[in-house]
Write a protein that holds these residues in place. Structure first.
Motif, short mmCIF file in Angstrom:
data_model
loop_
_atom_site.label_atom_id
_atom_site.label_comp_id
_atom_site.label_asym_id
_atom_site.label_seq_id
_atom_site.Cartn_x
_atom_site.Cartn_y
_atom_site.Cartn_z
N ALA A 83 0.86 -1.18 0.00
CA ALA A 83 0.00 0.00 0.00
C ALA A 83 0.90 1.23 0.00
O ALA A 83 1.74 1.39 0.90
CB ALA A 83 -0.90 0.01 1.23
N ARG B 83 1.56 5.61 -1.31
CA ARG B 83 1.08 6.89 -1.81
C ARG B 83 2.28 7.79 -2.09
O ARG B 83 3.27 7.76 -1.36
CB ARG B 83 0.16 7.58 -0.80
CG ARG B 83 -1.10 6.81 -0.45
CD ARG B 83 -1.81 7.46 0.72
NE ARG B 83 -2.97 6.66 1.16
CZ ARG B 83 -3.59 6.86 2.31
NH1 ARG B 83 -3.19 7.81 3.15
NH2 ARG B 83 -4.63 6.10 2.65
N ASP C 213 0.71 -3.21 4.25
CA ASP C 213 -0.71 -3.41 3.93
C ASP C 213 -1.47 -2.11 4.23
O ASP C 213 -0.92 -1.15 4.79
CB ASP C 213 -1.31 -4.59 4.69
CG ASP C 213 -1.15 -4.49 6.20
OD1 ASP C 213 -1.31 -3.38 6.75
OD2 ASP C 213 -0.87 -5.53 6.84
N ARG C 214 -2.74 -2.08 3.85
CA ARG C 214 -3.52 -0.84 3.99
C ARG C 214 -3.76 -0.43 5.44
O ARG C 214 -3.68 0.76 5.77
CB ARG C 214 -4.85 -0.99 3.24
CG ARG C 214 -4.68 -1.02 1.73
CD ARG C 214 -6.01 -1.03 0.99
NE ARG C 214 -5.81 -1.08 -0.44
CZ ARG C 214 -5.57 -0.01 -1.19
NH1 ARG C 214 -5.49 1.19 -0.64
NH2 ARG C 214 -5.40 -0.14 -2.49
N LEU D 95 -0.67 1.22 6.58
CA LEU D 95 -0.49 2.52 5.92
C LEU D 95 -1.35 3.59 6.58
O LEU D 95 -0.90 4.73 6.76
CB LEU D 95 -0.80 2.42 4.43
CG LEU D 95 -0.64 3.73 3.64
CD1 LEU D 95 0.79 4.26 3.73
CD2 LEU D 95 -1.05 3.55 2.19
#
Length: 270
Positions: A225, A227, A252-253, A256
């Motif tokens: 994950a 950005r 993983d999200r 994050l």
């Protein structure tokens, strides 16, 4: 012809064996205008790959780190068939000092997104690769990130403090952020090591297109994950350009989301 990551990996290995490894540990450096280092190996790798890729995939030009910004911009905006994005030696400072943390990073950008990425670690003889939508591999074996637990305190973080404002660093060292911290100094490898589970949290304050293009695709395809943000930004961006990016990523999200809250953007004021 659609480029084959296996063939590209073999090409990178060939170039590394002849241009990078023989010079390692006994090479002089020059300083570029932005203060970063460049060596004869950087220039030799870029030249060799420019010629080899043009011969195998005519019509796809190459955007290399060791080109002028004007030439880089022209390649990025004036290449309808796609453009190779190359960092001939990611981690030149490590390479010049004899530290075994550097790589060749090669990506194919088409229609304003990265479609293929290959990263070769010549010292460990590890080749990471990914094609968009097809997963990521290390020497042909699928890879995935790994989280030892659900809390930030369970995780190892890769944090590049050099590009962060000094006033923001104390808060990043407060308890609860991570179990331990590392800094490799080679962006492409940092993305790949996150992709294969060697650490779990990532923060970098300013990486360029040739730094992250291949590695970030490999991480994405592995399941990381991640950005990217403009300097001073709080909204993720996917636009590919020559401006530096703040990178925030985790295994993983859920991690994050916790990492994002802990870091507290924006990191860098512009």
């Amino acid at each position: 012809m659609s480029p084959d990551p296996t063939r590209l990996g073999a090409l990178l290995r060939e170039v590394a064996a002849t241009e990078i490894l023989p010079r390692w540990g006994r090479i002089e450096t020059d300083t570029k205008g932005d203060g970063s280092l460049v060596t004869s190996a950087d220039l030799a790798v870029q030249q060799r790959l420019t010629e080899a890729l043009a011969a195998e995939y005519p019509g796809i030009p190459l955007l290399g780190e060791e080109m002028s910004e004007a030439a880089q911009q022209a390649r990025l905006t004036e290449s309808p068939e796609g453009v190779w994005v190359l960092d001939p030696i990611d981690g030149t400072g490590n390479y010049a000092c004899g530290f075994p943390g550097f790589a060749i990073s090669l990506a194919l950008v088409r229609h304003a997104r990265v479609e293929l990425g290959v990263v070769l670690d010549p010292v460990r003889d590890e080749c990471f690769s990914a094609v968009r939508g097809a997963g990521a591999t290390l020497d042909g074996t699928p890879i995935a990130p790994f989280a030892p637990g659900p809390a930030l305190g369970d995780c190892i973080a890769m944090v590049d403090f050099k590009r962060l404002p000094p006033k923001r660093i104390p808060a990043l060292l407060r308890p609860g952020g991570f179990r331990s911290q590392r800094n490799l100094g080679a962006v492409a490898l940092e993305w790949c090591w996150l992709a294969c589970g060697r650490y779990q949290l990532y923060l970098h304050g300013g990486q360029k297109l040739w730094d992250y293009a291949a590695g970030r695709l490999i991480a994405h395809e592995a399941g990381v994950a991640a950005r990217l943000y403009r300097l001073g930004g709080v909204t993720p961006v996917e636009t590919l350009d020559l401006e530096p990016r703040v990178a925030l990523a985790a295994a993983d999200r859920p991690l994050l989301a916790l990492w994002h809250d802990f870091v507290a953007l924006p990191l860098i004021e512009t």
